[in-house]
Design a protein around this motif. Structure first.
Motif, PDB file in Angstrom:
ATOM      1  N   THR A 155      55.558  -8.043  30.894  1.00 57.00           N
ATOM      2  CA  THR A 155      56.159  -6.858  31.514  1.00 57.00           C
ATOM      3  C   THR A 155      57.592  -7.442  31.898  1.00 57.00           C
ATOM      4  O   THR A 155      57.969  -8.463  31.678  1.00 57.00           O
ATOM      5  CB  THR A 155      55.434  -6.859  32.998  1.00 57.00           C
ATOM      6  OG1 THR A 155      55.692  -8.165  33.852  1.00 57.00           O
ATOM      7  CG2 THR A 155      54.017  -6.416  32.797  1.00 57.00           C
ATOM      8  N   MET A 156      58.166  -6.321  32.167  1.00 53.37           N
ATOM      9  CA  MET A 156      59.777  -6.398  32.639  1.00 53.37           C
ATOM     10  C   MET A 156      60.168  -5.276  33.005  1.00 53.37           C
ATOM     11  O   MET A 156      59.708  -4.341  33.150  1.00 53.37           O
ATOM     12  CB  MET A 156      60.262  -6.720  31.089  1.00 53.37           C
ATOM     13  CG  MET A 156      62.041  -7.034  31.278  1.00 53.37           C
ATOM     14  SD  MET A 156      62.327  -8.436  32.543  1.00 53.37           S
ATOM     15  CE  MET A 156      61.563  -9.715  31.604  1.00 53.37           C
ATOM     16  N   HIS A 157      61.372  -5.474  33.907  1.00 52.02           N
ATOM     17  CA  HIS A 157      61.969  -4.551  34.769  1.00 52.02           C
ATOM     18  C   HIS A 157      63.575  -4.573  34.294  1.00 52.02           C
ATOM     19  O   HIS A 157      64.438  -4.995  35.053  1.00 52.02           O
ATOM     20  CB  HIS A 157      61.947  -4.659  36.422  1.00 52.02           C
ATOM     21  CG  HIS A 157      60.499  -4.620  36.887  1.00 52.02           C
ATOM     22  ND1 HIS A 157      60.300  -5.073  38.125  1.00 52.02           N
ATOM     23  CD2 HIS A 157      59.480  -4.404  36.245  1.00 52.02           C
ATOM     24  CE1 HIS A 157      58.881  -5.000  38.501  1.00 52.02           C
ATOM     25  NE2 HIS A 157      58.237  -4.796  37.078  1.00 52.02           N
ATOM     26  N   PRO A 158      63.818  -3.898  33.229  1.00 55.08           N
ATOM     27  CA  PRO A 158      65.187  -3.827  32.611  1.00 55.08           C
ATOM     28  C   PRO A 158      65.879  -2.895  33.463  1.00 55.08           C
ATOM     29  O   PRO A 158      66.676  -2.193  32.634  1.00 55.08           O
ATOM     30  CB  PRO A 158      64.745  -3.440  31.274  1.00 55.08           C
ATOM     31  CG  PRO A 158      63.684  -2.440  31.292  1.00 55.08           C
ATOM     32  CD  PRO A 158      62.763  -2.898  32.442  1.00 55.08           C
ATOM     33  N   TYR A 159      66.211  -3.011  34.752  1.00 59.10           N
ATOM     34  CA  TYR A 159      67.154  -2.237  35.291  1.00 59.10           C
ATOM     35  C   TYR A 159      68.534  -2.549  34.886  1.00 59.10           C
ATOM     36  O   TYR A 159      68.982  -3.599  34.972  1.00 59.10           O
ATOM     37  CB  TYR A 159      67.028  -2.562  36.897  1.00 59.10           C
ATOM     38  CG  TYR A 159      65.928  -1.940  37.647  1.00 59.10           C
ATOM     39  CD1 TYR A 159      65.647  -0.424  37.546  1.00 59.10           C
ATOM     40  CD2 TYR A 159      65.048  -2.891  38.128  1.00 59.10           C
ATOM     41  CE1 TYR A 159      64.330   0.245  38.275  1.00 59.10           C
ATOM     42  CE2 TYR A 159      63.878  -2.156  39.038  1.00 59.10           C
ATOM     43  CZ  TYR A 159      63.571  -0.862  38.825  1.00 59.10           C
ATOM     44  OH  TYR A 159      62.530  -0.512  39.632  1.00 59.10           O
ATOM     45  N   SER A 160      69.318  -1.495  34.501  1.00 57.80           N
ATOM     46  CA  SER A 160      70.744  -1.525  33.847  1.00 57.80           C
ATOM     47  C   SER A 160      71.340  -0.282  33.636  1.00 57.80           C
ATOM     48  O   SER A 160      70.882   0.625  33.716  1.00 57.80           O
ATOM     49  CB  SER A 160      70.685  -2.440  32.577  1.00 57.80           C
ATOM     50  OG  SER A 160      71.974  -2.754  31.970  1.00 57.80           O
ATOM     51  N   HIS A 161      72.644  -0.269  33.674  1.00 58.49           N
ATOM     52  CA  HIS A 161      73.354   0.804  33.328  1.00 58.49           C
ATOM     53  C   HIS A 161      73.402   1.141  31.682  1.00 58.49           C
ATOM     54  O   HIS A 161      73.922   2.064  31.327  1.00 58.49           O
ATOM     55  CB  HIS A 161      74.785   0.669  33.751  1.00 58.49           C
ATOM     56  CG  HIS A 161      75.613  -0.384  33.329  1.00 58.49           C
ATOM     57  ND1 HIS A 161      75.558  -1.640  33.690  1.00 58.49           N
ATOM     58  CD2 HIS A 161      76.655  -0.461  32.229  1.00 58.49           C
ATOM     59  CE1 HIS A 161      76.327  -2.443  32.895  1.00 58.49           C
ATOM     60  NE2 HIS A 161      77.044  -1.704  32.131  1.00 58.49           N
ATOM     61  N   ALA A 162      72.729   0.361  31.117  1.00 60.19           N
ATOM     62  CA  ALA A 162      72.906   0.362  29.461  1.00 60.19           C
ATOM     63  C   ALA A 162      71.445  -0.301  29.094  1.00 60.19           C
ATOM     64  O   ALA A 162      70.731  -0.990  29.895  1.00 60.19           O
ATOM     65  CB  ALA A 162      74.036  -0.392  28.846  1.00 60.19           C
TER      66      ALA A 162
ATOM     67  N   PRO B 190      51.758  -6.798  23.862  1.00 62.82           N
ATOM     68  CA  PRO B 190      52.429  -5.537  24.262  1.00 62.82           C
ATOM     69  C   PRO B 190      53.236  -6.063  25.422  1.00 62.82           C
ATOM     70  O   PRO B 190      53.020  -6.928  26.181  1.00 62.82           O
ATOM     71  CB  PRO B 190      51.018  -4.868  25.023  1.00 62.82           C
ATOM     72  CG  PRO B 190      49.814  -5.604  24.012  1.00 62.82           C
ATOM     73  CD  PRO B 190      50.284  -6.822  23.971  1.00 62.82           C
ATOM     74  N   LEU B 191      54.363  -5.419  25.339  1.00 59.29           N
ATOM     75  CA  LEU B 191      55.543  -5.280  26.359  1.00 59.29           C
ATOM     76  C   LEU B 191      55.386  -3.961  27.184  1.00 59.29           C
ATOM     77  O   LEU B 191      55.463  -2.957  26.704  1.00 59.29           O
ATOM     78  CB  LEU B 191      56.916  -5.518  25.809  1.00 59.29           C
ATOM     79  CG  LEU B 191      58.008  -5.322  26.663  1.00 59.29           C
ATOM     80  CD1 LEU B 191      57.949  -6.337  27.994  1.00 59.29           C
ATOM     81  CD2 LEU B 191      59.386  -5.417  26.047  1.00 59.29           C
ATOM     82  N   LEU B 192      55.178  -3.946  28.478  1.00 57.56           N
ATOM     83  CA  LEU B 192      55.347  -2.885  29.517  1.00 57.56           C
ATOM     84  C   LEU B 192      56.335  -3.014  30.446  1.00 57.56           C
ATOM     85  O   LEU B 192      56.415  -4.169  30.932  1.00 57.56           O
ATOM     86  CB  LEU B 192      53.979  -2.863  30.014  1.00 57.56           C
ATOM     87  CG  LEU B 192      53.777  -1.821  31.212  1.00 57.56           C
ATOM     88  CD1 LEU B 192      53.784  -0.402  30.276  1.00 57.56           C
ATOM     89  CD2 LEU B 192      52.298  -2.207  31.590  1.00 57.56           C
ATOM     90  N   PHE B 193      57.281  -2.123  30.545  1.00 57.52           N
ATOM     91  CA  PHE B 193      58.478  -1.887  31.635  1.00 57.52           C
ATOM     92  C   PHE B 193      57.529  -1.550  32.786  1.00 57.52           C
ATOM     93  O   PHE B 193      57.474  -0.237  32.719  1.00 57.52           O
ATOM     94  CB  PHE B 193      59.206  -1.134  30.960  1.00 57.52           C
ATOM     95  CG  PHE B 193      60.217  -1.587  29.763  1.00 57.52           C
ATOM     96  CD1 PHE B 193      60.287  -2.901  29.555  1.00 57.52           C
ATOM     97  CD2 PHE B 193      61.134  -0.601  29.306  1.00 57.52           C
ATOM     98  CE1 PHE B 193      60.903  -3.488  28.566  1.00 57.52           C
ATOM     99  CE2 PHE B 193      61.868  -1.171  28.051  1.00 57.52           C
ATOM    100  CZ  PHE B 193      61.865  -2.558  27.737  1.00 57.52           C
ATOM    101  N   THR B 194      57.212  -2.396  33.433  1.00 50.51           N
ATOM    102  CA  THR B 194      56.328  -2.003  34.743  1.00 50.51           C
ATOM    103  C   THR B 194      57.447  -1.376  35.814  1.00 50.51           C
ATOM    104  O   THR B 194      56.737  -0.658  36.649  1.00 50.51           O
ATOM    105  CB  THR B 194      55.636  -3.167  35.310  1.00 50.51           C
ATOM    106  OG1 THR B 194      56.488  -4.354  35.280  1.00 50.51           O
ATOM    107  CG2 THR B 194      54.296  -3.412  34.843  1.00 50.51           C
ATOM    108  N   GLU B 195      58.623  -1.399  35.614  1.00 51.47           N
ATOM    109  CA  GLU B 195      59.730  -0.453  36.340  1.00 51.47           C
ATOM    110  C   GLU B 195      60.775  -0.274  35.524  1.00 51.47           C
ATOM    111  O   GLU B 195      61.333  -1.333  34.462  1.00 51.47           O
ATOM    112  CB  GLU B 195      60.057  -1.143  37.655  1.00 51.47           C
ATOM    113  CG  GLU B 195      58.982  -1.099  38.678  1.00 51.47           C
ATOM    114  CD  GLU B 195      59.711  -1.757  40.128  1.00 51.47           C
ATOM    115  OE1 GLU B 195      60.815  -1.916  40.173  1.00 51.47           O
ATOM    116  OE2 GLU B 195      58.717  -2.460  40.650  1.00 51.47           O
TER     117      GLU B 195
END
Length: 494
Positions: free
Chosen positions: A407-414, A429-434
């Motif tokens: 899982t990852m939370h890739p918060y960013s402006h890009a 599997p990679l899941l963007f949990t946020e």
């Protein structure tokens, strides 16, 4: 003969006004600290006050061999007394049942609950608005000397997903029971067992977001052929698993299109009316989602009932948010909340996987123990945690601790950060949990850019970068005075 006996018993019960459950909801005495007693409607949610006390006087409506006192959930810690007898402590959001047969009286019982919220070790978080209280139902359960403690329904799909095998494990002091599986009131299978039996069902109707077919499972506990207790629930036949770097539902690739959702609503706090929960869940389904991440703590049974019914996959987690996972007390209490949640909801068709934490620094001891708790109590589902640490540590610890997917939370402006995670975390599997949050708030161009590139990672992903799904943060604006800008503005999560 069996049907006639049941009809007679039901008729006698109706004449006597007999009920297996007595609700203790309603007006209780309530005070903050040792202040004046006021009247309070239970269940309730209030902004945290520190120490509060709740008191209820009640008479039994019936008497049976066994009397159980059941709490469906409190926040955050509570001590429970009945007639001045200490029953035990309760952790947040979990169900607790106490055998009070030898303590309860016919009349004038005093139920007393001490609640701690601000100072609870596994309690308030900066991640959401915090409410203390008896947030869910309180009830008395009337049982015979022998009764059902728990039922575990396990199934697997066979013959190219056309048929299913299933078994039912019953926890009780009696070992003989009758199992009936039905669909739309038509009996599909029934048998009497003294131990776990593996049964085969032909031409099974599968549960999915597109077709949420639910069967009724009924277990009747038998003593000398007499029914002494009954357990009834809805179950679905489905298979959710990993396939290389994708997820599969019932043998077909599925991209998780989801949102994150708290169980809070305006002034209701955690005590949300069922009709408002259903309104939200149907709205989420109508915008094209197939999944709701229930953040960041166990939600009520009402939420799961609706998810099963409308066809939304869900995940659950124990209530951690930037918590100190190295603390023995935090470890023990969060693992206990997780264990009780798994036991409560493991028969649900909608549950896809368990998330053992949210946005915490990795602790190998805790992560390994959490995976074990989930698998020991439900070996049928995937396990992971909702994570925002760096990609390299994620790959190391998720594999070392036995998590099924990244899982990852890739918060960013890009999108560059999300792209990097997809390239490094590509063997599972990679899941963007946020994703999303304030970066895309009121920014439709950036929102569209993220969605387009995530879609490409799913449709055109390979061993050099792929994505299995994503949860948008957040479903709808929400009261939250704990946090400031940019996540929250003027007490509202944007």
């Amino acid at each position: 003969k069996y049907d006639i006996i049941i009809m007679i018993k039901k008729s006698i019960a109706l004449i006597k006004g007999y009920k297996m459950i007595q609700s203790l909801n309603g007006i209780w005495d309530y005070r903050i600290g040792k202040g004046a007693w006021l009247k309070k409607q239970i269940p309730f949610s209030e902004l945290c006050v520190g120490h509060s006390e709740c008191r209820k006087y009640f008479d039994l409506e019936h008497f049976d061999d066994t009397i159980l006192l059941k709490f469906d959930g409190i926040t955050y810690n509570a001590s429970v007394y009945l007639n001045d007898y200490y029953l035990g402590k309760m952790l947040p959001y979990c169900e607790y049942t106490f055998d009070v047969t030898k303590i309860v009286q016919d009349k004038n019982n005093c139920l007393f609950v001490e609640i701690e919220d601000i100072d609870a070790s596994f309690g308030p978080s900066e991640g959401w608005e915090n409410y203390g209280g008896i947030i869910r139902d309180v009830s008395i359960l009337y049982k015979k000397a022998f009764y059902i403690n728990d039922v575990f329904f396990v199934h697997s799909l066979i013959n190219d997903y056309k048929d299913a095998e299933y078994s039912v494990t019953v926890s009780s002091s009696l070992d003989k029971y009758r199992v009936t599986l039905s669909l739309d009131e038509e009996i599909i299978d029934t048998y009497t067992a003294n131990e776990v039996n593996i049964r085969t069902i032909k031409n099974i109707k599968l549960w999915s977001p597109e077709s949420p077919v639910l069967y009724t499972l009924e277990v009747e506990l038998l003593e000398n052929e007499n029914v002494v207790d009954t357990y009834k629930t809805r179950v679905g036949f489905r298979e959710f698993k990993c396939n290389k770097n994708h997820f599969m539902l019932n043998g077909q690739d599925i991209f998780i299109k989801g949102v994150c959702k708290h169980e809070m609503y305006g002034e209701y706090g955690h005590t949300v009316p069922k009709e408002l929960i259903e309104k939200d869940m149907r709205m989420i389904k109508d915008i094209g989602c197939n999944f709701v991440r229930l953040v960041h703590y166990p939600h009520s049974r009402n939420v799961l009932d609706i998810a099963d019914k409308v066809g939304l996959l869900v995940s659950e987690e124990p209530g951690l948010w930037w918590s100190d996972l190295s603390s023995p007390q935090i470890q023990d209490e969060s693992l206990e909340v997780l264990r009780r949640t798994v036991l409560r909801d493991r028969n649900r068709a909608s549950i896809a996987f368990w998330l053992s934490f949210n946005e915490c620094h990795f602790d190998e001891v805790y992560m390994t123990a959490a995976a074990k708790v989930c698998r020991d109590n439900d070996g049928t589902r995937l396990v992971s945690g909702a994570n925002c640490m760096n990609d390299e540590d994620t790959k190391k610890y998720f594999n070392k601790c036995g998590f099924d997917f990244y899982t990852m939370h890739p918060y960013s402006h890009a999108f560059a950060r999300a792209q990097k995670s997809a390239e490094i975390l590509c063997d599972k599997p990679l899941l963007f949990t946020e994703w999303g949050g304030y970066h895309v708030y009121d920014n439709p161009h950036l929102l569209l850019d993220f969605m387009t590139k995530m879609s490409r990672l799913y449709h055109h992903g390979d061993d050099n970068g792929a994505l299995a799904g994503a949860f948008f943060w957040f479903f709808a604006e929400l009261n939250d005075f704990n946090r400031g800008a940019p996540a929250c503005i003027d007490g509202v999560l944007r």
